[in-house]
Design a protein around this motif. Sequence first.
Motif, PDB file in Angstrom:
ATOM      1  N   GLN A  50       6.215  17.782  60.487  1.00 14.63           N
ATOM      2  CA  GLN A  50       6.389  18.967  61.311  1.00 14.63           C
ATOM      3  C   GLN A  50       5.099  19.327  62.044  1.00 14.63           C
ATOM      4  O   GLN A  50       5.107  19.660  63.230  1.00 14.63           O
ATOM      5  N   TYR A  51       3.988  19.282  61.318  1.00 16.49           N
ATOM      6  CA  TYR A  51       2.691  19.628  61.893  1.00 16.49           C
ATOM      7  C   TYR A  51       2.351  18.706  63.065  1.00 16.49           C
ATOM      8  O   TYR A  51       1.874  19.151  64.109  1.00 16.49           O
ATOM      9  N   ILE A  52       2.602  17.412  62.902  1.00 20.40           N
ATOM     10  CA  ILE A  52       2.269  16.427  63.936  1.00 20.40           C
ATOM     11  C   ILE A  52       3.050  16.705  65.214  1.00 20.40           C
ATOM     12  O   ILE A  52       2.491  16.739  66.311  1.00 20.40           O
ATOM     13  N   TYR A  53       4.359  16.916  65.084  1.00 14.19           N
ATOM     14  CA  TYR A  53       5.178  17.196  66.259  1.00 14.19           C
ATOM     15  C   TYR A  53       4.753  18.499  66.937  1.00 14.19           C
ATOM     16  O   TYR A  53       4.610  18.565  68.163  1.00 14.19           O
ATOM     17  N   LEU A  54       4.539  19.545  66.135  1.00  9.42           N
ATOM     18  CA  LEU A  54       4.224  20.844  66.713  1.00  9.42           C
ATOM     19  C   LEU A  54       2.843  20.881  67.350  1.00  9.42           C
ATOM     20  O   LEU A  54       2.645  21.552  68.367  1.00  9.42           O
ATOM     21  N   VAL A  55       1.882  20.163  66.783  1.00 12.48           N
ATOM     22  CA  VAL A  55       0.551  20.104  67.397  1.00 12.48           C
ATOM     23  C   VAL A  55       0.627  19.469  68.779  1.00 12.48           C
ATOM     24  O   VAL A  55       0.006  19.942  69.745  1.00 12.48           O
ATOM     25  N   ASN A  56       1.379  18.379  68.888  1.00 16.19           N
ATOM     26  CA  ASN A  56       1.543  17.732  70.195  1.00 16.19           C
ATOM     27  C   ASN A  56       2.307  18.626  71.167  1.00 16.19           C
ATOM     28  O   ASN A  56       2.008  18.644  72.368  1.00 16.19           O
ATOM     29  N   LEU A  57       3.264  19.374  70.651  1.00 17.82           N
ATOM     30  CA  LEU A  57       4.028  20.287  71.495  1.00 17.82           C
ATOM     31  C   LEU A  57       3.141  21.415  72.011  1.00 17.82           C
ATOM     32  O   LEU A  57       3.176  21.763  73.202  1.00 17.82           O
ATOM     33  N   VAL A  58       2.324  21.989  71.133  1.00 16.30           N
ATOM     34  CA  VAL A  58       1.410  23.059  71.546  1.00 16.30           C
ATOM     35  C   VAL A  58       0.370  22.526  72.525  1.00 16.30           C
ATOM     36  O   VAL A  58       0.004  23.206  73.494  1.00 16.30           O
ATOM     37  N   THR A  59      -0.109  21.298  72.312  1.00 22.22           N
ATOM     38  CA  THR A  59      -1.073  20.686  73.238  1.00 22.22           C
ATOM     39  C   THR A  59      -0.475  20.547  74.629  1.00 22.22           C
ATOM     40  O   THR A  59      -1.118  20.867  75.635  1.00 22.22           O
ATOM     41  N   ALA A  60       0.772  20.063  74.696  1.00 26.09           N
ATOM     42  CA  ALA A  60       1.450  19.935  75.989  1.00 26.09           C
ATOM     43  C   ALA A  60       1.632  21.296  76.646  1.00 26.09           C
ATOM     44  O   ALA A  60       1.449  21.449  77.861  1.00 26.09           O
ATOM     45  N   ASN A  61       1.983  22.310  75.844  1.00 28.64           N
ATOM     46  CA  ASN A  61       2.145  23.663  76.386  1.00 28.64           C
ATOM     47  C   ASN A  61       0.836  24.194  76.978  1.00 28.64           C
ATOM     48  O   ASN A  61       0.820  24.796  78.058  1.00 28.64           O
ATOM     49  N   LEU A  62      -0.272  23.975  76.270  1.00 31.03           N
ATOM     50  CA  LEU A  62      -1.569  24.447  76.765  1.00 31.03           C
ATOM     51  C   LEU A  62      -1.984  23.728  78.040  1.00 31.03           C
ATOM     52  O   LEU A  62      -2.591  24.326  78.939  1.00 31.03           O
ATOM     53  N   LEU A  63      -1.665  22.441  78.129  1.00 35.13           N
ATOM     54  CA  LEU A  63      -1.988  21.702  79.348  1.00 35.13           C
ATOM     55  C   LEU A  63      -1.195  22.233  80.538  1.00 35.13           C
ATOM     56  O   LEU A  63      -1.730  22.368  81.646  1.00 35.13           O
ATOM     57  N   ILE A  64       0.080  22.536  80.312  1.00 33.75           N
ATOM     58  CA  ILE A  64       0.879  23.118  81.392  1.00 33.75           C
ATOM     59  C   ILE A  64       0.309  24.471  81.801  1.00 33.75           C
ATOM     60  O   ILE A  64       0.195  24.774  83.001  1.00 33.75           O
ATOM     61  N   CYS A  65      -0.060  25.281  80.825  1.00 33.53           N
ATOM     62  CA  CYS A  65      -0.648  26.593  81.140  1.00 33.53           C
ATOM     63  C   CYS A  65      -1.946  26.449  81.937  1.00 33.53           C
ATOM     64  O   CYS A  65      -2.250  27.289  82.793  1.00 33.53           O
ATOM     65  N   SER A  66      -2.710  25.389  81.671  1.00 34.62           N
ATOM     66  CA  SER A  66      -3.979  25.200  82.378  1.00 34.62           C
ATOM     67  C   SER A  66      -3.786  24.930  83.865  1.00 34.62           C
ATOM     68  O   SER A  66      -4.703  25.152  84.664  1.00 34.62           O
ATOM     69  N   THR A  67      -2.600  24.442  84.256  1.00 37.61           N
ATOM     70  CA  THR A  67      -2.343  24.172  85.678  1.00 37.61           C
ATOM     71  C   THR A  67      -1.852  25.405  86.423  1.00 37.61           C
ATOM     72  O   THR A  67      -1.866  25.419  87.660  1.00 37.61           O
ATOM     73  N   MET A  68      -1.436  26.428  85.714  1.00 37.41           N
ATOM     74  CA  MET A  68      -0.803  27.581  86.360  1.00 37.41           C
ATOM     75  C   MET A  68      -1.720  28.333  87.324  1.00 37.41           C
ATOM     76  O   MET A  68      -1.273  28.741  88.403  1.00 37.41           O
ATOM     77  N   PRO A  69      -3.011  28.565  87.001  1.00 37.46           N
ATOM     78  CA  PRO A  69      -3.873  29.233  87.993  1.00 37.46           C
ATOM     79  C   PRO A  69      -3.993  28.426  89.288  1.00 37.46           C
ATOM     80  O   PRO A  69      -4.004  29.008  90.389  1.00 37.46           O
ATOM     81  N   PHE A  70      -4.095  27.105  89.174  1.00 32.04           N
ATOM     82  CA  PHE A  70      -4.193  26.258  90.370  1.00 32.04           C
ATOM     83  C   PHE A  70      -2.898  26.306  91.180  1.00 32.04           C
ATOM     84  O   PHE A  70      -2.927  26.342  92.410  1.00 32.04           O
ATOM     85  N   LEU A  71      -1.761  26.304  90.476  1.00 34.71           N
ATOM     86  CA  LEU A  71      -0.480  26.374  91.181  1.00 34.71           C
ATOM     87  C   LEU A  71      -0.304  27.720  91.864  1.00 34.71           C
ATOM     88  O   LEU A  71       0.226  27.797  92.981  1.00 34.71           O
ATOM     89  N   ALA A  72      -0.762  28.794  91.215  1.00 35.24           N
ATOM     90  CA  ALA A  72      -0.653  30.125  91.821  1.00 35.24           C
ATOM     91  C   ALA A  72      -1.443  30.197  93.122  1.00 35.24           C
ATOM     92  O   ALA A  72      -0.948  30.703  94.147  1.00 35.24           O
ATOM     93  N   VAL A  73      -2.658  29.654  93.093  1.00 33.94           N
ATOM     94  CA  VAL A  73      -3.491  29.667  94.306  1.00 33.94           C
ATOM     95  C   VAL A  73      -2.910  28.727  95.355  1.00 33.94           C
ATOM     96  O   VAL A  73      -2.923  29.033  96.554  1.00 33.94           O
ATOM     97  N   TYR A  74      -2.392  27.587  94.919  1.00 31.23           N
ATOM     98  CA  TYR A  74      -1.816  26.614  95.858  1.00 31.23           C
ATOM     99  C   TYR A  74      -0.649  27.207  96.633  1.00 31.23           C
ATOM    100  O   TYR A  74      -0.572  27.094  97.866  1.00 31.23           O
ATOM    101  N   PHE A  75       0.275  27.868  95.937  1.00 30.35           N
ATOM    102  CA  PHE A  75       1.438  28.431  96.631  1.00 30.35           C
ATOM    103  C   PHE A  75       1.065  29.639  97.476  1.00 30.35           C
ATOM    104  O   PHE A  75       1.734  29.939  98.462  1.00 30.35           O
ATOM    105  N   ALA A  76      -0.016  30.328  97.109  1.00 28.74           N
ATOM    106  CA  ALA A  76      -0.442  31.489  97.888  1.00 28.74           C
ATOM    107  C   ALA A  76      -1.224  31.094  99.136  1.00 28.74           C
ATOM    108  O   ALA A  76      -1.096  31.732 100.186  1.00 28.74           O
ATOM    109  N   ARG A  77      -2.034  30.014  99.039  1.00 28.45           N
ATOM    110  CA  ARG A  77      -2.926  29.655 100.141  1.00 28.45           C
ATOM    111  C   ARG A  77      -2.830  28.185 100.575  1.00 28.45           C
ATOM    112  O   ARG A  77      -3.518  27.780 101.502  1.00 28.45           O
ATOM    113  N   GLY A  78      -1.996  27.416  99.930  1.00 32.17           N
ATOM    114  CA  GLY A  78      -1.940  25.991 100.232  1.00 32.17           C
ATOM    115  C   GLY A  78      -1.562  25.659 101.661  1.00 32.17           C
ATOM    116  O   GLY A  78      -2.018  24.654 102.221  1.00 32.17           O
TER     117      GLY A  78
END
Length: 344
Positions: A50-78
């Motif tokens: 369970q720990y192994i699956y959830l750690v990878n899932l949380v890692t993927a979630n954090l990576l997606i969250c890390s792109t959100m500021p760039f996407l927000a600026v891209y759609f506003a000013r791209g």
Amino acid sequence: MRNSTCSLQPSSATTIALPVIYSFLFPAGSFGNILTAWIFSRRASTKRTQYIYLVNLVTANLLICSTMPFLAVYFARGYQWPYGSVACTIADYLGTLIMHVSMYVTIIILCSIALSQYATLKKNRDTQYSQAANENFYRCVLEKFRQPKFAKYLCIIIWFIVVCITVTAIAYSAQARAMEENHRCYSMSVEAGQFSTMISASLATSSFFVSFLTVLFSYYSLTRHLSKIQKNTCIGERHLIYKTVKRNILVIQLILTVCFLPYHIFRPVFNVLLTYNDCPRLNYLVEIKNFLTCLAASKSSLDPVITLLLDKTFKKSLYGLFKKSTPENHKHKAGTFTNETPKM
């Protein structure tokens, strides 16, 4: 592409609504997933599947969250950025790479969690009946998803394959775009991609539907078996795990249906309709695609809330962090998250 000459004109839905949504999802998702990762690191057994699956899932979630500021600026000013600028390159290549890699890693790991849970009940059921050779083979394959070593290697393979396919598609798209004249970052060349992008999108869509149908079959099979038990005998305490696992697989099915299914139904339609040189319609298609991508990305921010609502162990651990540590808490700390049945 033939439609690369079409000049996209983003509406207020793209320049205002999408940046606002991503700006809201970013802090919520980052805080929730960081808190989840912290709780797992303090309370979970690192040798559990369970720990192994959830750690990878949380890692993927954090990576997606890390792109959100760039996407927000891209759609506003791209639409104002020149193509080839640093901001455009980061939003286009790095943002696309992280977003799509993390999205499909999440989908496949969710499927693996569902199979891991289904395998637990399959094992309990098969110990009561004699099995044919093909059933034994099927059970052995499912059993692998419950083994920590297999789960670790499976997650590594998933990340490696998804990264390789995505990087290859982006590299070929970069070569094709170098021969085009793009004046703005927000353009058909960036939003629709090249032929290699369509090929990788087709592979990704196929992998999603395989995962989707696998989870659906697991839920159907479990529901059917639980119905038979209810008809033949009274469900005792040892059978309550069936209801728990049924609920968790249902949650995974709902996540795949609500967050990811609309995007993957629309993506083939999007690729087909790109062949028509109708700029107004292409503008709408691109905006629909971007909103459905945002819906898929929102799953990374909702994961901690879903875990808090449905996982009693996680809820108790979160509550315990705000209580004064006692010898009794230390005694039970090692037992937290040790159930072999993974929970969402």
